[in-house]
Motif scaffolding. Structure first.
Motif, mmCIF file in Angstrom:
data_model
loop_
_atom_site.group_PDB
_atom_site.id
_atom_site.type_symbol
_atom_site.label_atom_id
_atom_site.label_comp_id
_atom_site.label_asym_id
_atom_site.label_seq_id
_atom_site.Cartn_x
_atom_site.Cartn_y
_atom_site.Cartn_z
ATOM 1 N N LEU A 345 0.810 -1.225 0.000
ATOM 2 C CA LEU A 345 0.000 0.000 0.000
ATOM 3 C C LEU A 345 0.841 1.272 0.000
ATOM 4 N N HIS A 346 1.958 1.250 -0.695
ATOM 5 C CA HIS A 346 2.764 2.447 -0.886
ATOM 6 C C HIS A 346 2.466 3.051 -2.262
ATOM 7 N N PRO A 347 2.777 4.328 -2.459
ATOM 8 C CA PRO A 347 2.552 4.952 -3.763
ATOM 9 C C PRO A 347 3.402 4.313 -4.861
ATOM 10 N N ASN A 348 2.788 4.079 -6.006
ATOM 11 C CA ASN A 348 3.513 3.635 -7.184
ATOM 12 C C ASN A 348 3.978 4.877 -7.959
ATOM 13 N N GLU A 349 4.417 4.695 -9.192
ATOM 14 C CA GLU A 349 4.928 5.844 -9.935
ATOM 15 C C GLU A 349 3.849 6.894 -10.198
ATOM 16 N N LYS A 350 2.624 6.455 -10.482
ATOM 17 C CA LYS A 350 1.535 7.424 -10.665
ATOM 18 C C LYS A 350 1.306 8.202 -9.369
ATOM 19 N N GLY A 351 1.292 7.484 -8.249
ATOM 20 C CA GLY A 351 1.117 8.147 -6.964
ATOM 21 C C GLY A 351 2.247 9.111 -6.645
ATOM 22 N N ARG A 352 3.460 8.702 -6.980
ATOM 23 C CA ARG A 352 4.612 9.586 -6.789
ATOM 24 C C ARG A 352 4.426 10.890 -7.551
ATOM 25 N N ASP A 353 3.978 10.797 -8.794
ATOM 26 C CA ASP A 353 3.822 11.993 -9.612
ATOM 27 C C ASP A 353 2.712 12.896 -9.075
ATOM 28 N N ILE A 354 1.648 12.290 -8.548
ATOM 29 C CA ILE A 354 0.578 13.095 -7.943
ATOM 30 C C ILE A 354 1.107 13.833 -6.725
ATOM 31 N N GLN A 355 1.848 13.132 -5.879
ATOM 32 C CA GLN A 355 2.437 13.768 -4.696
ATOM 33 C C GLN A 355 3.349 14.918 -5.105
ATOM 34 N N ALA A 356 4.178 14.666 -6.114
ATOM 35 C CA ALA A 356 5.124 15.686 -6.554
ATOM 36 C C ALA A 356 4.400 16.944 -7.015
ATOM 37 N N THR A 357 3.316 16.766 -7.750
ATOM 38 C CA THR A 357 2.561 17.913 -8.247
ATOM 39 C C THR A 357 1.962 18.714 -7.101
ATOM 40 N N GLN A 358 1.345 18.033 -6.147
ATOM 41 C CA GLN A 358 0.714 18.725 -5.023
ATOM 42 C C GLN A 358 1.736 19.466 -4.166
ATOM 43 N N VAL A 359 2.859 18.824 -3.902
ATOM 44 C CA VAL A 359 3.883 19.459 -3.076
ATOM 45 C C VAL A 359 4.510 20.636 -3.822
ATOM 46 N N ALA A 360 4.784 20.449 -5.115
ATOM 47 C CA ALA A 360 5.369 21.539 -5.899
ATOM 48 C C ALA A 360 4.439 22.753 -5.935
ATOM 49 N N ASP A 361 3.149 22.515 -6.115
ATOM 50 C CA ASP A 361 2.193 23.624 -6.132
ATOM 51 C C ASP A 361 2.166 24.366 -4.801
ATOM 52 N N LYS A 362 2.217 23.615 -3.698
ATOM 53 C CA LYS A 362 2.211 24.241 -2.375
ATOM 54 C C LYS A 362 3.479 25.060 -2.158
ATOM 55 N N VAL A 363 4.609 24.500 -2.525
ATOM 56 C CA VAL A 363 5.886 25.206 -2.335
ATOM 57 C C VAL A 363 5.912 26.481 -3.173
ATOM 58 N N LYS A 364 5.467 26.402 -4.410
ATOM 59 C CA LYS A 364 5.443 27.598 -5.261
ATOM 60 C C LYS A 364 4.562 28.680 -4.646
ATOM 61 N N ALA A 365 3.400 28.283 -4.117
ATOM 62 C CA ALA A 365 2.498 29.254 -3.500
ATOM 63 C C ALA A 365 3.148 29.909 -2.279
ATOM 64 N N ILE A 366 3.848 29.114 -1.487
ATOM 65 C CA ILE A 366 4.494 29.639 -0.283
ATOM 66 C C ILE A 366 5.606 30.616 -0.645
#
Length: 369
Positions: A345-366
């Motif tokens: 139940l760990h993230p696969n490559e698709k899950g990794r990319d979703i996480q990356a997008t969400q974190v990148a968006d948050k960091v850019k906003a900050i």
């Protein structure tokens, strides 16, 4: 749980000897990633340095640490080869070269935000307390230093994810799966919370009596330790913006989808975990997110939260070709010798990319505010 069980810790920063080469660029961001995973966190911490360094506030160091969990660190099964540190025992942190911090860094660069990655100290199975304590590697192969050692006084941004391993998500899974209690769970460290209680009754176990009391204690500990973690970041890096990333959703709202195996798979996404226990697992994950959100909301000086759960409802372990979470016993891309580790139940490559997008968006906003 999935970093997660730990949030994976990544520290993007350089040591003191590397600092002079950074001075010519006035506002070049330097990142630090931290965390542990066991469904996966993974997670990530980033930092950038400003040219002018403010004096640290006069604060007493945080207390050494509050009571620690007895949960065994979960195995790092979210990584995809190739791995970092392949020539050292630290390879057993199972830190993928293409983990979500690396992907997020590239996506930020595409948006015009340059991050100078200093270091990545994420390690599979990390508990919250491994932010300030050494973490022992599997098979008695040594230890890695506390993740907080990567912080510097002029660190400006720290992003990471921890908590799932401290809650004991691996033990929860073994409480609910008879298969994980047998040969198919030998690669998943830890024991059921109560081996005398059948896996078939785990839903009831965690909502009443001893199981509920155990969960209450685990969540209380996670809350204390996340507060300690955020306080320590503020102490060692007083100018740092702090970002805590939650965990992607595992169980869908419609659990009937979990009665069908993913394309190309023979096992159900949650293997033999009882259908009536799936909403309970979802509630446990929601509760962990709430504890993380509270720690962020209560942090002195402010902090931010990345709500991955809210953005991954269509990418759970039961979403077939759209799943961002590998099934409980689905083969992953990681091998120990000739043995392939399950995703657990760990993230696969698709899950990794979703996480990356969400974190990148948050960091850019900050960084833009």
């Amino acid at each position: 749980m999935n970093e997660y069980g730990s949030f994976r810790f990544l520290h993007l920063g350089s040591d003191e000897r590397a600092q002079p080469c950074l001075r010519p660029r006035a506002r070049r961001r330097e990142l630090q990633w931290y965390g542990g995973w066991s469904p996966p966190r993974p997670r990530w911490a980033a930092a950038w340095r400003s040219p002018v360094r403010r004096a640290a506030p006069a604060r007493r160091p945080p207390s050494p640490y509050r009571p620690s969990s007895s949960a065994t660190p979960t195995p790092p099964t979210t990584a995809s080869p190739p791995l970092n540190h392949e020539d050292s025992p630290q390879v057993f942190c199972f830190q993928a070269k293409e983990n979500y911090p690396a992907v997020a860094t590239r996506r930020l660069a595409d948006k015009g935000v340059t991050l100078d990655v200093q270091s990545d100290v994420s390690c599979g199975g990390a508990l919250v307390r491994h932010f300030w304590e050494k973490q022992e590697l599997p098979f008695n192969l040594g230890e890695v230093p506390p993740q907080q050692d990567a912080l510097k006084p002029d660190t400006q941004l720290v992003v990471g994810s921890l908590g799932g391993n401290t809650v004991g998500f691996n033990r929860i899974l073994k409480q609910c799966s008879a298969k994980l209690r047998g040969d198919e769970g030998v690669l998943l460290p830890g024991t059921p919370v109560d081996e005398d209680v059948p896996a078939a009754t785990c839903g009831e176990f965690f909502t009443s009596g001893d199981g509920k009391q155990w969960l209450d204690r685990q969540f209380e500990e996670v809350g204390w330790e996340l507060e300690e973690l955020l306080d320590r970041i503020g102490y060692f890096s007083p100018d740092a913006k702090r970002v805590l990333a939650g965990y992607p959703r595992l169980v869908p709202a419609d659990t009937a989808k979990c009665r069908t195996a993913a394309p190309g798979q023979t096992e159900l996404p949650f293997a033999d975990i009882p259908q009536d226990a799936l909403p309970v697992l979802d509630q446990i994950q929601k509760r962990l997110d709430d504890v993380m959100k509270k720690a962020v909301a209560d942090a002195e000086g402010g902090a931010d939260f990345v709500d991955l759960y809210a953005h991954t409802g269509g990418n759970t372990a039961c979403d077939g070709a759209d799943r961002g979470i590998g099934g409980l016993l689905e083969p992953s891309l990681v091998k120990l010798g000739d043995t392939t580790l399950p995703w657990y139940l760990h993230p696969n490559e698709k899950g990794r990319d979703i996480q990356a997008t969400q974190v990148a968006d948050k960091v850019k906003a900050i960084l833009s505010r």
